[in-house]
Design a protein around this motif. Structure first.
Motif, mmCIF file in Angstrom:
data_model
loop_
_atom_site.group_PDB
_atom_site.id
_atom_site.type_symbol
_atom_site.label_atom_id
_atom_site.label_comp_id
_atom_site.label_asym_id
_atom_site.label_seq_id
_atom_site.Cartn_x
_atom_site.Cartn_y
_atom_site.Cartn_z
ATOM 1 N N PHE A 188 1.212 -50.739 -25.392
ATOM 2 C CA PHE A 188 0.976 -49.785 -26.490
ATOM 3 C C PHE A 188 -0.474 -49.796 -26.962
ATOM 4 O O PHE A 188 -1.045 -48.745 -27.274
ATOM 5 C CB PHE A 188 1.901 -50.077 -27.674
ATOM 6 N N LEU A 189 -1.048 -50.996 -27.029
ATOM 7 C CA LEU A 189 -2.435 -51.089 -27.498
ATOM 8 C C LEU A 189 -3.376 -50.433 -26.495
ATOM 9 O O LEU A 189 -4.366 -49.794 -26.882
ATOM 10 C CB LEU A 189 -2.813 -52.555 -27.718
ATOM 11 N N ASP A 190 -3.068 -50.565 -25.197
ATOM 12 C CA ASP A 190 -3.863 -49.878 -24.167
ATOM 13 C C ASP A 190 -3.792 -48.369 -24.373
ATOM 14 O O ASP A 190 -4.805 -47.669 -24.264
ATOM 15 C CB ASP A 190 -3.342 -50.219 -22.770
ATOM 16 N N ASP A 191 -2.579 -47.876 -24.656
ATOM 17 C CA ASP A 191 -2.407 -46.428 -24.882
ATOM 18 C C ASP A 191 -3.206 -45.965 -26.098
ATOM 19 O O ASP A 191 -3.833 -44.906 -26.078
ATOM 20 C CB ASP A 191 -0.924 -46.099 -25.111
ATOM 21 N N LEU A 192 -3.182 -46.776 -27.148
ATOM 22 C CA LEU A 192 -3.904 -46.431 -28.372
ATOM 23 C C LEU A 192 -5.407 -46.415 -28.128
ATOM 24 O O LEU A 192 -6.118 -45.478 -28.527
ATOM 25 C CB LEU A 192 -3.542 -47.423 -29.483
ATOM 26 N N LEU A 193 -5.906 -47.459 -27.439
ATOM 27 C CA LEU A 193 -7.349 -47.565 -27.205
ATOM 28 C C LEU A 193 -7.824 -46.628 -26.101
ATOM 29 O O LEU A 193 -9.034 -46.429 -25.937
ATOM 30 C CB LEU A 193 -7.717 -49.017 -26.877
ATOM 31 N N GLU A 194 -6.870 -46.033 -25.364
ATOM 32 C CA GLU A 194 -7.220 -45.013 -24.374
ATOM 33 C C GLU A 194 -7.854 -43.799 -25.062
ATOM 34 O O GLU A 194 -8.604 -43.036 -24.444
ATOM 35 C CB GLU A 194 -5.941 -44.588 -23.629
ATOM 36 N N LEU A 195 -7.592 -43.647 -26.351
ATOM 37 C CA LEU A 195 -8.128 -42.516 -27.111
ATOM 38 C C LEU A 195 -9.629 -42.638 -27.360
ATOM 39 O O LEU A 195 -10.241 -41.763 -27.953
ATOM 40 C CB LEU A 195 -7.388 -42.374 -28.441
ATOM 41 N N ARG A 196 -10.223 -43.742 -26.886
ATOM 42 C CA ARG A 196 -11.692 -43.873 -26.941
ATOM 43 C C ARG A 196 -12.357 -42.993 -25.884
ATOM 44 O O ARG A 196 -13.544 -42.680 -25.992
ATOM 45 C CB ARG A 196 -12.095 -45.331 -26.684
ATOM 46 N N ASP A 197 -11.578 -42.624 -24.865
ATOM 47 C CA ASP A 197 -12.112 -41.808 -23.770
ATOM 48 C C ASP A 197 -12.291 -40.362 -24.244
ATOM 49 O O ASP A 197 -11.319 -39.670 -24.540
ATOM 50 C CB ASP A 197 -11.127 -41.867 -22.587
ATOM 51 N N GLU A 198 -13.521 -39.920 -24.305
ATOM 52 C CA GLU A 198 -13.816 -38.574 -24.811
ATOM 53 C C GLU A 198 -13.350 -37.483 -23.857
ATOM 54 O O GLU A 198 -13.190 -36.334 -24.258
ATOM 55 C CB GLU A 198 -15.325 -38.440 -25.067
ATOM 56 N N GLU A 199 -13.130 -37.835 -22.590
ATOM 57 C CA GLU A 199 -12.736 -36.837 -21.593
ATOM 58 C C GLU A 199 -11.298 -37.041 -21.116
ATOM 59 O O GLU A 199 -10.953 -36.751 -19.976
ATOM 60 C CB GLU A 199 -13.699 -36.892 -20.396
ATOM 61 N N LEU A 200 -10.436 -37.522 -22.005
ATOM 62 C CA LEU A 200 -9.038 -37.747 -21.658
ATOM 63 C C LEU A 200 -8.356 -36.416 -21.336
ATOM 64 O O LEU A 200 -8.501 -35.444 -22.087
ATOM 65 C CB LEU A 200 -8.324 -38.430 -22.843
ATOM 66 N N SER A 201 -7.630 -36.373 -20.219
ATOM 67 C CA SER A 201 -7.017 -35.118 -19.782
ATOM 68 C C SER A 201 -5.918 -34.668 -20.734
ATOM 69 O O SER A 201 -5.344 -35.471 -21.475
ATOM 70 C CB SER A 201 -6.425 -35.281 -18.380
ATOM 71 N N LYS A 202 -5.606 -33.383 -20.679
ATOM 72 C CA LYS A 202 -4.571 -32.803 -21.536
ATOM 73 C C LYS A 202 -3.213 -33.422 -21.241
ATOM 74 O O LYS A 202 -2.431 -33.713 -22.156
ATOM 75 C CB LYS A 202 -4.522 -31.289 -21.323
ATOM 76 N N GLU A 203 -2.933 -33.668 -19.944
ATOM 77 C CA GLU A 203 -1.660 -34.274 -19.552
ATOM 78 C C GLU A 203 -1.528 -35.681 -20.136
ATOM 79 O O GLU A 203 -0.460 -36.058 -20.640
ATOM 80 C CB GLU A 203 -1.549 -34.348 -18.021
#
Length: 457
Positions: free
Chosen positions: A250-265
């Motif tokens: 879960f923490l990985d998923d939360l911190l994934e939001l640091r990626d400015e180019e995260l895909s829509k999917e």
């Protein structure tokens, strides 16, 4: 011979008083001497001073937590924990040291290159360990090398894999220290309020959440925290171990939001993303027709495809926390997490508790029949011919294969990997219809893919 003359009693008393004044001692001194003499004589009586006193070398393992009124002790404990965490933080590799480690590894790579991966031998690995500094020493061990050794014919390991391993370890320790700063009790776990504070202060560091209105922050935090507690606190103790937070994804998923180019999917599949949080909250607002901030049973009945049975919804409102018979947002989040993750043990536990009406710890034929009757009634309302319960019951037991042929436990459901299908059959007309028509749906999917292939040609 003349009889020896005895001293007068008054002379004796005077002498004693004089002696007592000369050696006058405090009460504490007298008590200390008494204790010392008692210990001495008791030891001699028990067999001398050669007793085994190795127990004195056992280190202290219990420290009483300061009480609420012991303000000074509490403050001292907080300060000592802060100093400890700062010291641990200084032991971690910083960006400059990580960069230096990468240069050293790259400099000591051993040819030939495996695919596109630069490799390093054990001898070169040990040389880097000596040059990298004391902070890196724990990473350069035979155990770590063996862990990363795969099928290289020269017995080497990938430099990139090793560096990623080091980065992951540093990140885990940094995150643990960061979470520990919010552990007010200092017991290695976070309460809901602790985790709420952590996520609230994390929001400004996540570029993917830049578009969130500040007025929505409290709802976002509630939505995010609920996922942690729903899955990591199954006994509803109100606290989660920091170790469990680090071990889950879960923490990985939360911190994934640091990626400015995260895909829509990726955003849509991530519970913590802004679109996902807004979707869940938007559904809640749409269901709340009277706009009182709570959901009645009638309002909740329109959830999803509006095909959940009334019998199941009755159980939801009987077992879950409600206020004057209505559900708040936090309880709604648990409900959504359970229904959207029916393959997960925590979600199955939630639904199983609702199906187990008599709290027996198992589902029998009566329980299954009770819930399936509501599915049959819905089928009649939609003008469909009701399916025989006997057939459905046999299929459920065939799918689950419980240890006891007459009872289905939660563990049976989890072990069968069919818990999501079984629960859908019992609580949701749409879920039952999907199961009944699974072969037709698969055939349609195949036809669609074949048509797409033809179009491509």
């Amino acid at each position: 011979m003349a009889k020896e003359q005895q001293p007068h009693w008054s002379d004796v008393l005077k002498r004693r008083l004089d002696n007592s004044r000369k050696g006058e001692r405090s009460e504490e001194e007298v008590r200390a001497e008494e204790t010392e003499l008692f210990t001495k004589y008791y030891t001699e009586w028990k067999g001398g001073g050669d007793r085994d006193e190795s127990y004195k070398n056992i280190p202290r393992f219990y420290y009483r937590l300061p009480a609420e009124d012991e303000v000074l002790l509490q403050k001292l404990r907080e300060e000592s924990r802060a100093v400890f965490l700062q010291r641990k933080s200084r032991e971690l590799l910083d960006n400059e040291e990580l960069q230096n480690l990468w240069f050293l590894l790259d400099k000591h790579q051993v040819p030939p290159v495996s695919g596109e991966e630069a490799m390093i031998s054990y001898e070169a690995y040990l040389q880097v360990g000596e040059k990298a500094g004391p902070k890196c020493k724990k990473f350069f061990t035979a155990r770590v090398y063996a862990k990363l050794l795969h099928s290289d014919p020269y017995g080497r390991i990938s430099i990139m894999q090793f560096f990623n391993y080091v980065m992951r370890k540093v990140w885990l320790h940094q995150t643990r220290i960061g979470l520990s700063l919010y552990d007010v009790a200092g017991q290695g776990h976070l309460r809901e309020s602790d985790l709420e504070n952590y996520i609230l202060e994390l929001i400004p560091t996540l570029p993917q959440l830049d578009g969130l209105e500040k007025s929505f922050y409290s709802f976002y935090v509630c939505t995010a925290v609920r996922k942690f507690f729903f899955f990591l606190d199954p006994l509803r103790t109100g606290k989660i171990k920091i170790q469990d937070i680090l071990a889950c994804s879960f923490l990985d998923d939360l911190l994934e939001l640091r990626d400015e180019e995260l895909s829509k999917e990726s955003q849509e599949s991530n519970w913590f993303s802004a679109p996902s949080a807004l979707r869940v909250y938007g559904q809640y607002l749409n269901l709340d027709k009277d706009h009182n901030g709570m959901l009645s049973k009638e309002e909740l009945s329109r959830y999803g495809t509006a095909t959940l049975t009334s019998v199941f919804l009755d159980r939801v409102f009987q077992e879950c926390l409600t206020y004057d018979g209505e559900m708040d947002y936090k309880t709604y989040l648990d409900f959504v997490l359970a229904l959207e993750n029916r393959k997960e043990p925590a979600a199955l536990q939630y639904i199983f508790k609702l199906l187990d009406m008599e709290n027996q710890g198992y589902l029998n034929v009566f329980s299954l029949n009770y819930f399936f009757r509501a599915i049959q009634e819905q089928m009649k309302l939609h003008g469909q011919e009701p399916v025989s319960f006997q057939d459905v019951k046999d299929e459920i037991f065939d799918m689950v294969k419980p240890k006891d042929p007459y009872k289905i436990t939660l563990q049976d459901l989890v072990n069968s990997c069919q818990g999501d299908t079984v629960t859908s059959i019992l609580i949701d007309l749409n879920g039952f219809w999907t199961y009944e028509n699974r072969e037709v749906l698969v055939a349609n999917d195949n036809d669609s893919s074949n048509t797409a292939d033809l179009d491509d040609t």
